[in-house]
Design a protein around this motif. Sequence first.
Motif: not given
Length: 167
Positions: A9-38
């Motif tokens: 279970v934890i290996r699968r979650l770890r792999d998903a997190l690492l994949a997300e970090a590798a593929t996630g580009a991050g928001a391109q523009d400041a999102h209006p809900h950014r502060d709430a998300a943070l």
Amino acid sequence: MTLTINTDVIRRLRDALLAEAATGAGAQDAHPHRDAALARVAPFAETMYLVMIADGRSAPQEIAAVRGAVRLLTRDLLEDADLDRLLDACAAAASERGAEVMLQVLGGRLCANRGDRETAFTLAAAVALADDEVTDSERALVGDVAEWYGVSSKRARELLGAMQSTG
């Protein structure tokens, strides 16, 4: 509480997190809900950060796992600079307060919501395994997370996908 963290279970979650970090580009523009998300994701990030530094070092895979988790939790609303600032804030808080005080504070913030405290605990375990080595100090801190966040030993083992706790 001694926990078995290196589970399927934890290996699968770890792999998903690492994949997300590798593929996630991050928001391109400041999102209006950014502060709430943070604000919403900060207790999870702080928890993961504490586990990441529990052994006195932060491996690149652990940093990537934290970044991937934050991206998933915020649905990629944050820019890379936001993630950097969040990690810097986690480092400052850990340096100023120490792990035990932070866990007390974070546990108080998360304890009212079972889903939140279980999510924080599970993400903490995934970060501990991110570099394929769970040190004794990381295992102990994940156990402390469970204790301070109100996750019972039985429930912790269920979340980890481990039938029994072992050394």
